[in-house]
Design an enzyme around this catalytic site. Structure first.
Site, mmCIF file in Angstrom:
data_model
loop_
_atom_site.group_PDB
_atom_site.id
_atom_site.type_symbol
_atom_site.label_atom_id
_atom_site.label_comp_id
_atom_site.label_asym_id
_atom_site.label_seq_id
_atom_site.Cartn_x
_atom_site.Cartn_y
_atom_site.Cartn_z
ATOM 1 C CB SER A 24 14.982 21.826 -15.373
ATOM 2 O OG SER A 24 14.395 23.174 -15.570
ATOM 3 C CG HIS A 59 -1.577 -1.183 1.427
ATOM 4 N ND1 HIS A 59 -2.805 -1.529 0.847
ATOM 5 C CD2 HIS A 59 -1.273 -2.326 2.094
ATOM 6 C CE1 HIS A 59 -3.317 -2.711 1.288
ATOM 7 N NE2 HIS A 59 -2.460 -3.327 2.051
#
Ligand code: ARG
Length: 552
Positions: free
Chosen positions: A365, A244
């Site tokens: 970037s 989970h």
């Protein structure tokens, strides 16, 4: 070209095709990549009709030579790679026939599929086979394979003919027929005796997929070996496992990596299983009802390396299960690649900090100077969508088709090419990327040792002391709550405090929940106990380097 009508089927038509429709329906722009397969299948068909008495030995010889020459054409689509050898030019140079060169090469034990590209022969300068060939044919030592012997200069007339064929050929079958006519004249028109394009495309695609499977399996093996190497280097390093997406229990980093090896091995069996099922030859099936000549279909099957002829002509000309199976297997592989990509992407974040992205596979970037982006893993995750798309296209394409061949089937080619190329591209990079991953083992260990990941081991300890597991679970739950309230891990709780929760806690408790003990208590086949993982790693390496797998 004057020998032959410009279409393969114009006889019964009075009106010309609408020009836009004619261009639009052509498959040549994409099926041109089946040139090698089309030539190989045509040679096999030629042998089969020769055996049935349609071609004399001399005609067969001429046709095979002609088809080899067509296969040697290097149209714009097939880049000239260093090492290409044109058997025809080499033959001319040596006063021998191109076929004797091909035949000699194919009999050499070292000759393998790496030596053949787009039907042409590739020999790197340092290939030992090249040296032997030079000796055998007494080739001058200075023969330049990248230049003169690599590809042919065509005459202006041939260039023009080639350009015309490329502009007008309806599909690869038509192109080969047109070019064969240029090379050997009207004899070429006998090649289509007793065959149909329906069986040809079915055969070409089988040959394409068979090769693509072999390439994929090799790539998968390389990736699996890279994972095994990384797992060996990780030694006994531990990390948290998640269920989970919440920290669950500590596992060995090697155990986590081997989970992907298990997925890859399933992918390999899916692909090799599909390969086995599809390895039958449609040639001799005709357009739908079977060839109109008494052909010995085993000749073509043997020639092309198939296990035998297909069973039923209606099925063989319209069956694309092998494309469906291939794309489905690649879609499943894509899911595995994507899960790996997702985990690496997550684990490289500052929040996890489990690994540093290799700079060689990352980009910056343009806006934010501090960024190092996981482009490779993101693109792999994205490309897996195309693989799922290909499998979906094939399934939808097939589902409503009445028997037998329908032109819709032409639409099944591009997704298959795209899926094969996509996987080939990924697997060309993924092993090197995997090898270059650098883990932050300290950080992984800290994450594995905090957050009560040893609670399950603690409960197991109590149940080993005779406390029923349900009860043990509750007691340890109480201990975790005590720890949470006071900011302490389980191993920081003194025995006296623990014994207030249950008298079953003893002196040996803290040793039983130490990291190594929490790993080693999973001592089952497939578990993360250190000895089990070491054994699993040895077995995986053995499987991957065994002959059986190397042959795949
Ligand atoms: N280009 C066609 C395909 O990919 C080849 C078979 C054409 N057959 C026909 N009857 N028109 O399916």
């Amino acid at each position: 070209m004057s020998e032959q009508p410009t279409k393969m089927w114009s006889g019964r038509f009075r009106e010309p095709l609408d020009a836009a429709f004619e261009q639009w329906q052509r498959s040549f722009p994409f099926d041109v990549r089946l040139l090698a397969q089309e030539v190989a299948a045509s040679k096999a068909h030629a042998r089969m009709i020769a055996a049935a008495g349609i071609l004399t030995d001399a005609e067969l010889e001429k046709m095979i030579d002609g088809l080899d020459q067509v296969g040697d054409i290097t149209p714009e689509f097939a880049p000239i790679e260093p090492g290409f050898v044109s058997p025809r030019l080499l033959g001319a140079e040596l006063g021998t026939s191109p076929r004797s060169i091909r035949r000699w090469l194919s009999r050499q034990p070292e000759f393998c599929e790496d030596h053949v590209k787009h039907t042409r022969i590739v020999l790197a300068k340092d290939d030992p086979l090249l040296l032997r060939m030079k000796n055998h044919f007494a080739i001058q030592a200075n023969l330049n394979l990248d230049g003169d012997a690599a590809y042919e200069e065509f005459s202006a007339a041939t260039e023009a003919d080639l350009a015309a064929s490329m502009a007008h050929a309806e599909d690869i079958h038509h192109f080969v027929e047109l070019q064969l006519t240029r090379v050997i004249g009207p004899l070429a028109l006998k090649l289509h005796t007793g065959r149909s394009r329906n069986e040809q495309i079915a055969t070409d695609m089988r040959l394409f997929v068979r090769e693509a499977i072999d390439v994929t399996v090799k790539g998968l093996r390389r990736w699996a070996l890279a994972l095994v190497e990384l797992a060996e280097q990780a030694g006994d390093a531990a990390m948290p496992s998640y269920t989970h997406m919440q920290r669950a229990e500590p596992v060995l980093v090697a155990h986590w990596l081997l989970a992907y090896v298990a997925m890859i091995e399933r992918d390999v069996t899916r692909l090799t299983d599909a390969r086995r099922r599809m390895n039958l030859c449609p040639l001799g099936s005709g357009a739908v009802a079977g060839a109109t000549l008494a052909l010995d279909r085993t000749i073509a099957a043997r020639e092309l390396g198939f296990d035998g002829p297909t069973q039923n002509s209606m099925d063989a000309t319209s069956d694309r299960d092998f494309l469906l199976e291939f794309t489905q297997a690649l879609a499943t592989l894509g899911v595995h690649i994507s899960r790996f990509a997702e985990e690496i992407t997550l684990y490289s974040t500052a929040e996890f900090g489990f690994l540093d992205l290799p700079e060689a596979f990352s980009t910056g970037s343009s806006a934010m100077p501090q960024k190092k982006n996981p482009d490779f893993t993101e693109l792999m995750r994205g490309k897996s969508a195309r693989l799922a798309g290909a499998a979906t296209t094939l399934a939808v394409l097939m589902k409503g088709l009445p028997l037998a061949y329908n032109k819709d089937l032409q639409e099944g080619q591009e997704p298959v090419f795209d899926a094969a190329d996509t996987v080939r591209g990924i697997l060309g990079i993924l092993p090197a990327f995997t090898r270059s991953l650098k883990f932050n083992f300290e950080r992984m260990k800290t994450a594995a040792a905090t957050g009560y990941l040893n609670a399950m081991a603690a409960a197991t300890y109590l149940s080993n002391k005779g406390v029923p597991f349900r009860k043990a679970h509750e007691i340890v739950g109480n201990a975790v709550r005590l720890g949470l309230e006071s900011g302490r891990e389980l191993d920081a709780l003194p025995l006296a405090e623990l014994q207030e929760l249950s008298p079953a806690f003893g002196e040996d408790f803290h040793a039983a929940i130490a990291l190594e003990a929490t790993l080693d208590c999973h001592d089952v086949v497939g578990g993360t106990a250190r000895a089990r993982v070491h054994a699993a790693l040895t077995e995986a390496r053995q499987r991957l380097s065994s002959d059986v797998s190397a042959q795949l």
